[in-house]
Design an enzyme around this catalytic site. Structure first.
Site, PDB file in Angstrom:
ATOM      1  N   TYR B 133       0.809  -1.207  -0.040  1.00  0.00           N
ATOM      2  CA  TYR B 133      -0.012   0.073  -0.059  1.00  0.00           C
ATOM      3  C   TYR B 133       0.851   1.126   0.036  1.00  0.00           C
ATOM      4  O   TYR B 133       1.409   1.659   1.090  1.00  0.00           O
ATOM      5  CB  TYR B 133      -0.936   0.010   1.113  1.00  0.00           C
ATOM      6  CG  TYR B 133      -1.899   1.040   1.425  1.00  0.00           C
ATOM      7  CD1 TYR B 133      -1.997   2.187   0.425  1.00  0.00           C
ATOM      8  CD2 TYR B 133      -2.909   1.198   2.575  1.00  0.00           C
ATOM      9  CE1 TYR B 133      -2.664   3.403   0.684  1.00  0.00           C
ATOM     10  CE2 TYR B 133      -3.579   2.135   2.720  1.00  0.00           C
ATOM     11  CZ  TYR B 133      -3.634   3.135   1.752  1.00  0.00           C
ATOM     12  OH  TYR B 133      -4.379   4.172   2.120  1.00  0.00           O
ATOM     13  N   LYS B 161      -1.519  -1.467  -4.146  1.00  0.00           N
ATOM     14  CA  LYS B 161      -2.427  -0.245  -4.278  1.00  0.00           C
ATOM     15  C   LYS B 161      -1.522   0.993  -4.194  1.00  0.00           C
ATOM     16  O   LYS B 161      -1.117   1.274  -3.213  1.00  0.00           O
ATOM     17  CB  LYS B 161      -3.235  -0.476  -3.136  1.00  0.00           C
ATOM     18  CG  LYS B 161      -3.977   0.753  -2.552  1.00  0.00           C
ATOM     19  CD  LYS B 161      -4.928   0.450  -1.406  1.00  0.00           C
ATOM     20  CE  LYS B 161      -5.368   1.686  -0.601  1.00  0.00           C
ATOM     21  NZ  LYS B 161      -5.539   2.644  -1.532  1.00  0.00           N
TER      22      LYS B 161
END
Lengths: 340, 340, 340, 340
Positions: B133, B161
């Site tokens: 992330y 992500k």
């Protein structure tokens, strides 16, 4: 309306440090013959800040002369006070340039309110169309609301060239202006996202890479225009390696100068001094660029291609991880010595 | 492979400050019924950092229970040391989550070398798949070279992500990894560029706006999958106003909480205290969001829509120009007084 | 009133990763015996963020127990929501701590208005005095105007610890608050400017270096109190080398942990994983710190001192120039080979 | 050796935009009569970047002429390429200037290695002594290791003027260089910490405030030299209000220009355009500066003093909290209306 691919030309220098006008003329012809849409002298790639005001005006004159009306010219006019910018505007208008490009002020931090007021005054007084040049890495940002108000209020301001690398910003600019003034030109100045910007409604770009491989960048643009999106996308990804190799690992725009020299131009020495170590590093980068160019089919670069050893390849390949580990290098050297 | 639109759900609170689990369950059902691909609890939108570790684990349990296996769940597990992250990983694996999402470390600045080593250890020890992330606004960046090496070396790490808002970075990630590991999932976490990211080969996104208008975001995604690029692009631009209204002018994620409350959910009070002035400003922002939602056809929001007066509209409409001018306000007040 | 040198203690860990309470107790005793003014557990140096909430509370309990009332304790209470901060405040008040220290929120960017409102609420509800902790490197800044208003309005807020490294800011804080509330404590959290801050009217500092060489830092402070400004200044400059060696070239607070281990403490392994390369680099840094400590007369460190070769000395000596030159390394290797 | 207080003079302009040389001469005489140590034309305060190269050279000539050898002159020579810098160096050497001051390159980001190499070349070729000018807010930083190596290797480089506002950096510079080259001049360019810098061994400063209140700044300096540290400290704190009022709330250096105009000089209009709103704001700032000057005993400013109402006072008084609250303004306006 300003559309297509404008090439921010590099500036070749002679051994005595002056501008090599003959080579600049050759470059202009070569670029036009390769099919670029327009020329963009005195951009950041053209190291305008390292020239004197007289030299900047001379560069425009040379480019205009050699162009002989073949392509539109967007002339950089980012002088440091309004009087000098207007002097440049008048000169470039007289020469027949299409428009001038002006950055937000640099050196000092200046308020958005001042920047807006400055461009309003410039728009009121300029005899030539103006393209806003947003490059917050080097100069004060021109915020989206300011760009929007200027676009909607000032007919003289006909476009923006956005080199901010901030794609959400670019989309917000398109979204705020295009529905109300569709002919306002939104040009991207970030090579890595040329194709996405076109797809989202952008009008083209000022693309430094188009000075080195005009054939490839123009092919991307033509494939896009023809609706061959998959092919345009493929070329965009293919360009990433070349862009990264030219952008990282050395002072801007040395990588682009190295690339252009591999296409057969004599760029001479840059005005920003490089240390002996950096000159040596640049040789490695140049060798790497040569390989990419050779892989793209530009055989003139093949001779200079030197595939790097695995260890140094990692060190150079990547934008944000340029640190070299002593341990790795020592291990490399020791390994080479053992082989010898 | 993780693909599609994952919704980072907000967390509703009760008046006593505890989590409103009933409302959370209602939210989960509503989102699934609206067709979102997957759920992403304990993301930044879900204010994971403002919950206790026990509360974070409880949120996942509630979401998993209510989901009843209908959609995949990506569970945020950004704890602050490896032991706690592994505890979370084991718990979320036992619950049947699809994968966990872990940020780079936050608070301290940490070297890329440490970050790479940390994720290698995590990948070695985790019983559940990991999505990197990247959100450099709030935590240490995970650089493209590090992401690339982790993707190529660690099967447990199945995707990234990227909420960095840096589209050139996203393209470089795709370019570096996809040719060698096509099933590595590249999700965008920046709402403004969801459609461009899909077009360039991205696999979907974690899109906070999909918690507020799941119908619209899923329509964009389905139009893209169906090859209706023009329609997907139109929706993307349409979403920009809503995104800007929810992102700017108040602390994140208050704008999204306001948006969701307009869809009929009782979010309660955020744990980040707002000053009285900010609460009042948020009312204005909520009224503006209501208008956008009403314009999108969500009639439940129409009642709360209040069109702002011209002057304040300018002040609120724009991401980078939030300063209020005294002159404008004084003019506003004077105008109102004259009317009275 | 909080005055003097507070030591932000490090946290020793056992091989299994849990806190080594026995060593922590030994550290507390050693620091008190060396004469430090007060203790500051759960600061950034104490890696509070890498502990669980239970561990943070346990650290305070252990420190308080071992202190047995000898010195004042400033307890870090930078939890991530108001309820948890208040739980910590109540616990630390019950234990008899002097005050708690609370940072601006971290992870999200939060407005100054919210931060001010948050501290006002905390001041209203806290059963223990509060010291604002400004460390904009890691968490949201608490601006000078906000600090000033809080200081003048909230008796519960009794001081600020400023780790911003921004001396103009520190002077503006003194100037804004001291004339109106002289007993408001202004502590510096930047070791390099402890002496100048004292001279300008500061009240002391939270000084990580005082955990490693409490004798030297307390000597500086006592010389200042005695009016021996020249001697205090001399010690400040002498400390710079040690500070730089511990701050740069590795993740914070590894350098301080290395320094403390050289004073005879068993710190164990940090919770932030280091790569093998970084572990090896840290050995070099530790050897360098050992030399500085030995030069300061701490003979226990002498055995670990390894003077670096000239080339690598340059590479490590300086905060902002950590890049390694390939040329230098090659020279190094060549020199070593010639010797062999 | 360069020591003491050098005044970076402002540049007055005529209504037609050209430099008002007569007023500049009057300013030079006034400053010298007030006792400043030296003059520093073409600094950032002197808006060198907004002048043409010819104008910059003219400013130096005028200042030198009017000075008639009374005080040393440090001449700004921050041109944008080596050839132009050397042209400036030769011109300023011929005029009898004491030294030139040169910033790191601006606009592009340039590596520390290039910057070091550039200054080595400049030192090799310059006919006049060089002072490094570190101002990372506006141009590339010159790192402490680079400054140190240049100081130790290049006799032509005789000092550094550090405007970075980073006091730990200044102390590290002193610590690295002074023991080996005590006559290397370390000047502070941050007004707020002039006195602490002197106390720690600095050699003086280039202090924009000394152009507005030379009497006060020179008094601080003389009190320091006389060993009256408490008095010097008192003056330093007293100056903070004036400095903040001139630095914040308007574009640099408009506040200083306003201050100087209150001392009886006709500065004319700056070349950086201000919006009508900003001009009006500047009037308020000027009124505030006038009050501070009047409070300092400069009765010529008393007439322009307008004490702000309580609410707007808060808004202007503080460096980092310049946002204006709509609520406050509305309250203000309503209060005024009730009075009327």
């Amino acid at each position: 309306m300003i559309q297509g691919i404008f090439t921010p030309n590099l500036v070749p220098f002679k051994p005595d440090g002056s501008i090599n006008e003959e080579e600049l003329r050759r470059m202009v012809n070569w670029l036009i013959e390769k099919g670029i849409t327009g020329l963009y002298p005195n951009g950041s790639t053209g190291e305008f800040i390292r020239l004197s005001f007289e030299e900047r005006k001379r560069v425009i004159r040379v480019v205009v002369e050699e162009n002989r009306g073949r392509v539109p010219i967007l002339a950089g006019a980012a002088e440091t006070n309004l009087a000098m910018i207007l002097e440049a505007c008048r000169a470039y208008a007289d020469l027949g340039c299409t428009a001038v490009s002006v950055t937000g002020p640099y050196y000092y931090k200046v308020s958005q309110d001042s920047i807006e007021h400055f461009f309003r005054e410039l728009a009121r007084l300029s005899p030539i169309d103006i393209v806003l040049y947003n490059i917050p890495q080097f100069s004060n940002e021109i915020s989206v609301p300011v760009v929007t108000r200027l676009a909607l209020d000032c007919p003289r301001i006909v476009g923006i060239k956005d080199s901010s690398r901030d794609f959400p910003r670019f989309l917000n600019t398109l979204h705020a202006i295009k529905p109300q003034r569709p002919e306002f030109s939104c040009l991207i100045g970030c090579e890595e996202i040329l194709f996405p910007s076109l797809q989202m409604g952008g009008d083209g770009g000022t693309i430094a890479t188009s000075g080195v491989v005009p054939e490839v960048v123009m092919k991307l643009y033509r494939q896009f225009l023809a609706g061959n999106l998959a092919e345009a996308q493929r070329i965009q990804f293919k360009l990433l390696d070349l862009i990264n190799a030219m952008l990282y690992g050395t002072n801007f725009p040395e990588g682009f100068r190295a690339g252009m020299s591999l296409r057969g131009f004599n760029l001479g020495t840059t005005r920003q001094l490089l240390s002996p170590r950096e000159k040596s590093d640049l040789e490695d980068i140049r060798a790497k660029i040569a390989c990419i160019l050779a892989d793209c089919g530009f055989s003139e670069a093949a001779g200079a291609c030197r595939r790097p050893a695995a260890a140094s390849k990692g060190a150079l390949a990547t934008p944000t991880d340029l640190t070299v580990s002593v341990d790795d290098v020592v291990k490399d050297v020791m390994a080479k010595l053992r082989q010898a």
